[in-house]
Design a protein around this motif. Structure first.
Motif, PDB file in Angstrom:
ATOM      1  N   THR A 179       0.811  -1.195  -0.052  1.00 16.25           N
ATOM      2  CA  THR A 179       0.028   0.042  -0.166  1.00 16.25           C
ATOM      3  C   THR A 179       0.807   1.270   0.098  1.00 16.25           C
ATOM      4  O   THR A 179       0.695   2.207  -0.712  1.00 16.25           O
ATOM      5  N   PHE A 196      -3.503   5.262   3.983  1.00 21.10           N
ATOM      6  CA  PHE A 196      -3.213   5.540   2.887  1.00 21.10           C
ATOM      7  C   PHE A 196      -2.913   7.101   2.769  1.00 21.10           C
ATOM      8  O   PHE A 196      -1.791   7.484   2.223  1.00 21.10           O
ATOM      9  N   ILE A 210     -10.960   1.908  -1.248  1.00 21.77           N
ATOM     10  CA  ILE A 210     -10.158   0.617  -0.419  1.00 21.77           C
ATOM     11  C   ILE A 210     -11.156  -0.452  -0.202  1.00 21.77           C
ATOM     12  O   ILE A 210     -11.928  -0.069   0.555  1.00 21.77           O
ATOM     13  N   ILE A 249      -7.327  -1.610  -4.208  1.00 19.79           N
ATOM     14  CA  ILE A 249      -7.338  -0.190  -4.190  1.00 19.79           C
ATOM     15  C   ILE A 249      -7.785  -0.018  -5.667  1.00 19.79           C
ATOM     16  O   ILE A 249      -7.015  -0.364  -6.699  1.00 19.79           O
TER      17      ILE A 249
END
Ligand SMILES: Nc1ncnc2c1ncn2[C@@H]1O[C@H](COP(=O)(O)OP(=O)(O)O)[C@@H](O)[C@H]1O
Ligand SMILES: [Mg+2]
Length: 142
Positions: A16, A46, A127, A137
């Protein structure tokens, strides 16, 4: 830099972070990024990962404060609409002024809860949980 639209399944936080690093290169001052996905899917993670690339280390969930402000190589406003019950709560603290600040990148977690206050142009990061460490994602631009 990421070519959009873009979808990936990541299997770890580290993956991520790599996506966030590439996406950070797409962003310029004034950009708006909406983040949608259920609780614990990784919206705050994120934002934190993107902001790391701007030299910002103090990212925290704004779910109680509604907005956090950070400053590093770039200025950032980080919103969370989760606890907003009436649209007036947004106008009362000057949401529109934040939004109109063309020098600042804005992230909004749970943006889909108050679609009526969202401008026409934005990036959207979705997400989805796959399992404990895997996430799907999806990033697009409108
Ligand atoms: N692949 C992954 N990507 C992002 N977060 C992950 C991943 N795997 C596990 N996590 C964990 O999921 C949690 C996501 O929490 P958070 O970012 O606060 O979610 P949200 O803001 O969507 O409610 C964090 O504890 C993070 O460490
Ligand atoms: Mg969050």
């Amino acid at each position: 830099m990421i070519n959009l639209p873009f979808t990936v399944i990541v299997e770890s936080e580290n993956e991520t972070e790599k996506i966030a690093k590439s996406f950070a290169e797409n962003l310029i001052p004034g950009d708006l990024i909406l983040l949608n996905g259920e609780l614990g899917s990784g919206k705050t993670f994120f934002v934190k990962s993107v902001c790391n690339n701007f030299g910002i280390k103090n990212v925290a969930s704004p779910s109680f404060t509604i907005v956090n402000e950070y400053s590093g190589d770039k200025k950032v406003y980080h919103f969370d609409f989760y606890r907003i019950k009436k649209v007036n709560e947004l106008y009362d603290f000057g949401f529109e002024d934040y939004l109109n600040d063309i020098n600042t990148i804005k992230f909004i977690e749970w943006a889909n809860l108050w679609k009526e206050v969202i401008p026409k142009h934005f990036y959207e990061v979705n997400i989805d949980f796959v399992n404990e460490n895997e996430r799907k994602i999806t990033i697009s631009k409108q």
